[in-house]
Each structure stands twice: as C-alpha cells, then as structure tokens.
Design a protein around this motif. Structure first.
Motif, PDB file in Angstrom:
ATOM      1  N   GLY A 112       8.212  66.685  81.150  1.00 37.49           N
ATOM      2  CA  GLY A 112       7.319  67.409  80.261  1.00 37.49           C
ATOM      3  C   GLY A 112       7.840  68.765  79.839  1.00 37.49           C
ATOM      4  O   GLY A 112       7.072  69.639  79.430  1.00 37.49           O
TER       5      GLY A 112
ATOM      6  N   ARG B 235      16.043  57.652  79.301  1.00 34.81           N
ATOM      7  CA  ARG B 235      15.105  57.913  78.203  1.00 34.81           C
ATOM      8  C   ARG B 235      13.888  56.986  78.289  1.00 34.81           C
ATOM      9  O   ARG B 235      12.787  57.348  77.862  1.00 34.81           O
ATOM     10  CB  ARG B 235      15.814  57.750  76.851  1.00 34.81           C
ATOM     11  CG  ARG B 235      16.737  58.911  76.502  1.00 34.81           C
ATOM     12  CD  ARG B 235      17.194  58.844  75.067  1.00 34.81           C
ATOM     13  NE  ARG B 235      18.143  57.753  74.850  1.00 34.81           N
ATOM     14  CZ  ARG B 235      19.459  57.897  74.916  1.00 34.81           C
ATOM     15  NH1 ARG B 235      19.987  59.081  75.196  1.00 34.81           N
ATOM     16  NH2 ARG B 235      20.264  56.886  74.694  1.00 34.81           N
TER      17      ARG B 235
ATOM     18  N   GLU C 181      18.543  66.044  79.046  1.00 41.37           N
ATOM     19  CA  GLU C 181      17.450  66.033  78.067  1.00 41.37           C
ATOM     20  C   GLU C 181      16.449  64.935  78.382  1.00 41.37           C
ATOM     21  O   GLU C 181      15.232  65.134  78.258  1.00 41.37           O
ATOM     22  CB  GLU C 181      18.018  65.859  76.663  1.00 41.37           C
ATOM     23  CG  GLU C 181      18.744  67.102  76.142  1.00 41.37           C
ATOM     24  CD  GLU C 181      19.402  66.863  74.799  1.00 41.37           C
ATOM     25  OE1 GLU C 181      19.167  65.776  74.217  1.00 41.37           O
ATOM     26  OE2 GLU C 181      20.152  67.745  74.343  1.00 41.37           O
ATOM     27  N   ALA C 182      16.946  63.761  78.793  1.00 46.05           N
ATOM     28  CA  ALA C 182      16.049  62.659  79.137  1.00 46.05           C
ATOM     29  C   ALA C 182      15.202  63.011  80.359  1.00 46.05           C
ATOM     30  O   ALA C 182      13.988  62.746  80.393  1.00 46.05           O
ATOM     31  CB  ALA C 182      16.863  61.387  79.407  1.00 46.05           C
TER      32      ALA C 182
ATOM     33  N   ALA D 182      14.446  66.047  81.368  1.00 45.92           N
ATOM     34  CA  ALA D 182      13.532  67.125  80.984  1.00 45.92           C
ATOM     35  C   ALA D 182      12.329  66.565  80.231  1.00 45.92           C
ATOM     36  O   ALA D 182      11.183  66.986  80.454  1.00 45.92           O
ATOM     37  CB  ALA D 182      14.260  68.153  80.124  1.00 45.92           C
ATOM     38  N   HIS D 183      12.577  65.612  79.347  1.00 46.60           N
ATOM     39  CA  HIS D 183      11.482  64.989  78.597  1.00 46.60           C
ATOM     40  C   HIS D 183      10.510  64.321  79.552  1.00 46.60           C
ATOM     41  O   HIS D 183       9.288  64.442  79.406  1.00 46.60           O
ATOM     42  CB  HIS D 183      12.044  63.974  77.611  1.00 46.60           C
ATOM     43  CG  HIS D 183      10.978  63.232  76.851  1.00 46.60           C
ATOM     44  ND1 HIS D 183      10.264  63.802  75.829  1.00 46.60           N
ATOM     45  CD2 HIS D 183      10.504  61.963  76.985  1.00 46.60           C
ATOM     46  CE1 HIS D 183       9.391  62.925  75.357  1.00 46.60           C
ATOM     47  NE2 HIS D 183       9.520  61.806  76.040  1.00 46.60           N
ATOM     48  N   ARG D 184      11.033  63.623  80.554  1.00 56.58           N
ATOM     49  CA  ARG D 184      10.160  62.963  81.525  1.00 56.58           C
ATOM     50  C   ARG D 184       9.338  63.980  82.306  1.00 56.58           C
ATOM     51  O   ARG D 184       8.180  63.728  82.669  1.00 56.58           O
ATOM     52  CB  ARG D 184      11.000  62.116  82.490  1.00 56.58           C
ATOM     53  CG  ARG D 184      10.162  61.352  83.519  1.00 56.58           C
ATOM     54  CD  ARG D 184      11.056  60.519  84.431  1.00 56.58           C
ATOM     55  NE  ARG D 184      10.252  59.692  85.313  1.00 56.58           N
ATOM     56  CZ  ARG D 184       9.806  60.078  86.513  1.00 56.58           C
ATOM     57  NH1 ARG D 184      10.075  61.285  86.951  1.00 56.58           N
ATOM     58  NH2 ARG D 184       9.098  59.245  87.258  1.00 56.58           N
TER      59      ARG D 184
ATOM     60  N   ARG E 149       9.553  56.172  82.449  1.00 54.69           N
ATOM     61  CA  ARG E 149       8.261  56.824  82.232  1.00 54.69           C
ATOM     62  C   ARG E 149       7.841  57.660  83.437  1.00 54.69           C
ATOM     63  O   ARG E 149       8.293  57.430  84.555  1.00 54.69           O
ATOM     64  CB  ARG E 149       7.179  55.784  81.932  1.00 54.69           C
ATOM     65  CG  ARG E 149       7.479  54.905  80.725  1.00 54.69           C
ATOM     66  CD  ARG E 149       6.245  54.075  80.373  1.00 54.69           C
ATOM     67  NE  ARG E 149       5.673  53.401  81.524  1.00 54.69           N
ATOM     68  CZ  ARG E 149       6.033  52.190  81.947  1.00 54.69           C
ATOM     69  NH1 ARG E 149       6.972  51.511  81.297  1.00 54.69           N
ATOM     70  NH2 ARG E 149       5.441  51.634  83.009  1.00 54.69           N
ATOM     71  N   ARG E 150       6.933  58.574  83.214  1.00 50.97           N
ATOM     72  CA  ARG E 150       6.478  59.466  84.281  1.00 50.97           C
ATOM     73  C   ARG E 150       5.657  58.716  85.335  1.00 50.97           C
ATOM     74  O   ARG E 150       5.542  59.171  86.470  1.00 50.97           O
ATOM     75  CB  ARG E 150       5.648  60.616  83.699  1.00 50.97           C
ATOM     76  CG  ARG E 150       6.450  61.528  82.785  1.00 50.97           C
ATOM     77  CD  ARG E 150       5.661  62.735  82.331  1.00 50.97           C
ATOM     78  NE  ARG E 150       5.427  63.681  83.425  1.00 50.97           N
ATOM     79  CZ  ARG E 150       4.826  64.851  83.276  1.00 50.97           C
ATOM     80  NH1 ARG E 150       4.375  65.214  82.075  1.00 50.97           N
ATOM     81  NH2 ARG E 150       4.652  65.667  84.295  1.00 50.97           N
TER      82      ARG E 150
ATOM     83  N   THR F 218      16.610  69.921  86.274  1.00 55.65           N
ATOM     84  CA  THR F 218      16.995  68.705  85.546  1.00 55.65           C
ATOM     85  C   THR F 218      18.482  68.713  85.212  1.00 55.65           C
ATOM     86  O   THR F 218      19.113  67.652  85.159  1.00 55.65           O
ATOM     87  CB  THR F 218      16.164  68.558  84.260  1.00 55.65           C
ATOM     88  OG1 THR F 218      16.214  69.776  83.506  1.00 55.65           O
ATOM     89  CG2 THR F 218      14.718  68.235  84.582  1.00 55.65           C
TER      90      THR F 218
ATOM     91  N   ALA G 265      10.307  71.258  77.414  1.00 61.03           N
ATOM     92  CA  ALA G 265      10.838  71.314  76.054  1.00 61.03           C
ATOM     93  C   ALA G 265      12.351  71.197  76.058  1.00 61.03           C
ATOM     94  O   ALA G 265      12.949  70.693  75.098  1.00 61.03           O
ATOM     95  CB  ALA G 265      10.406  72.613  75.375  1.00 61.03           C
ATOM     96  N   GLU G 266      12.973  71.660  77.100  1.00 63.65           N
ATOM     97  CA  GLU G 266      14.426  71.580  77.231  1.00 63.65           C
ATOM     98  C   GLU G 266      14.779  71.572  78.715  1.00 63.65           C
ATOM     99  O   GLU G 266      13.954  71.933  79.561  1.00 63.65           O
ATOM    100  CB  GLU G 266      15.100  72.756  76.533  1.00 63.65           C
ATOM    101  CG  GLU G 266      14.681  74.111  77.060  1.00 63.65           C
ATOM    102  CD  GLU G 266      15.300  75.240  76.263  1.00 63.65           C
ATOM    103  OE1 GLU G 266      15.438  76.336  76.825  1.00 63.65           O
ATOM    104  OE2 GLU G 266      15.645  75.020  75.089  1.00 63.65           O
TER     105      GLU G 266
END
Length: 207
Positions: A154, A88, A147-148, A150-152, A91-92, A162, A156-157
């Motif tokens: 960009g 989480r 989820e973590a 996917a968030h990285r 960072r990208r 991922t 939505a899910e």
C-alpha cells in the motif's frame, strides 16, 4: 478505434502479435549468439555472424540490441520476468506460501533454454562483457521487484524495507543460478534449487 488484433490481445491478456514476433526474434538471436559464443568464443564472434545465424540483417540486430554481448539478454531474463509477474499478482490477502506456489509453478524454460542459460553463466564467469550483461539483467529487475512489493504494502513507492526484500529475492535468484551453473551438470534440477532459494529468501518477506 482499436483494431481486431488489439481487441483480441486485450481479451486474452496476451501481447499483440507484433510484440510476440519481436520477442521470438530476440530469443532466436539469443540462441544464435550462444551457439556461436560456445563454438568460437565471444571475442571470435562478430555481430554479422550472429545476424546470419539468426537469419536476420545486421541492421535488424542492432535495432534490437546495443552490443553483441547483449544479444544473450532474452535467455537470462526469463526467471526474472516470471518472478516480477508473480510479485505483481501477489495479493495482500495471500501469504508467503501463496507467493511461493506462484513462483515455483511457472516454467523456468525449455530444457534447451536452461542448458543455454547455464552455459552463458559459465561463460560470464570469465568474459567481462557477458558478466556485465548478466549483472545488468539483475540490476534492472530489482526496482521492478521493489515496486511490486511496495504496491502490495500500500505504498506509493518502495521504502527501505521493500527495497531490501526485493534485493533478497534478486540475490537469491542470481546466486542460485550461478551456483547451479558452476557446480552441477543437471539443468533439470534448477527448478528445485530455485524453489529452495526462494523459500530461504521468503523468510524475510511479510506474511
């Protein structure tokens, strides 16, 4: 208006005192369960004995855990939770080497907790109830990893990529702990083994 305890927790990033106490109680129950399971076997240990060993009431024990086998869950999820937190925080603009640095910098647990976890994994090899708890810990972890990631990315899910990446990390952690428990008597080397496994898994992660 939030009370002083809530404001302090928000500033420090630490969970509220009541949540820390709950976590400490759950961990003490887990330690008590391991001691009894090793001494008497899982089948020969009752929930009442676990509660007495942990210094709580049976009613409190059932409030925290749905079964006597699930009492050990807090000892099995430390490394999983640490991995989820690192994913989480990844960072990208950071690469895989940064993720590995975060993953390997955290403590897996105290020497006593590592020994207890190794003993639990050994017991889970032959006890169906403990095996189910061990596998459930990893089943619950995989969506959090996905989820973590996917968030990285960009998203939505989680997508298929991922989800597979999360499964790779999850499997690496599970297989490493099991291999270590079944093949070595030196819990101190678990951190190095975990780092090696994560390096292998990271070969399939985005740079």
């Amino acid at each position: 208006m939030p009370d002083q305890q809530t404001r302090t927790s928000e500033r420090t990033g630490r969970p509220p005192l009541t949540e820390r106490r709950k976590a400490e109680t759950r961990l003490e129950v887990a330690r008590a369960a391991v001691r009894l399971f090793l001494a008497k076997g899982v089948a020969g240990t009752s929930a009442e004995e676990i509660a007495a060993e942990a210094g709580i009431s049976v009613r409190t024990l059932w409030r925290y855990f749905p079964s006597k086998e699930s009492c050990v869950m807090p000892l099995l999820t430390g490394g999983i939770e640490h991995t989820a937190e690192c994913l989480r925080a990844w960072r990208r603009d950071q690469g895989v080497s940064d993720l590995l640095a975060m993953l390997t910098s955290g403590r897996i647990g105290s020497p006593g907790e590592v020994v207890a976890m190794m003993n639990l994994v050994r017991l889970a090899r032959t006890d169906p109830g403990l095996r189910a708890v061990w596998l459930e810990a990893h089943r619950e972890a995989e969506p959090a990893f996905a989820e973590a990631l996917a968030h990285r990315a960009g998203l939505a899910e989680p997508d298929l990529v991922t989800a597979i990446q999360a499964a790779m990390i999850n499997s690496a952690l599970r297989v490493t702990v099991e291999h270590h428990a079944f093949n070595t008597e030196t819990p101190e080397s678990l951190a190095a083994a975990t780092a090696e496994a994560l390096v292998i898994a990271a070969q399939g992660l985005p740079t």
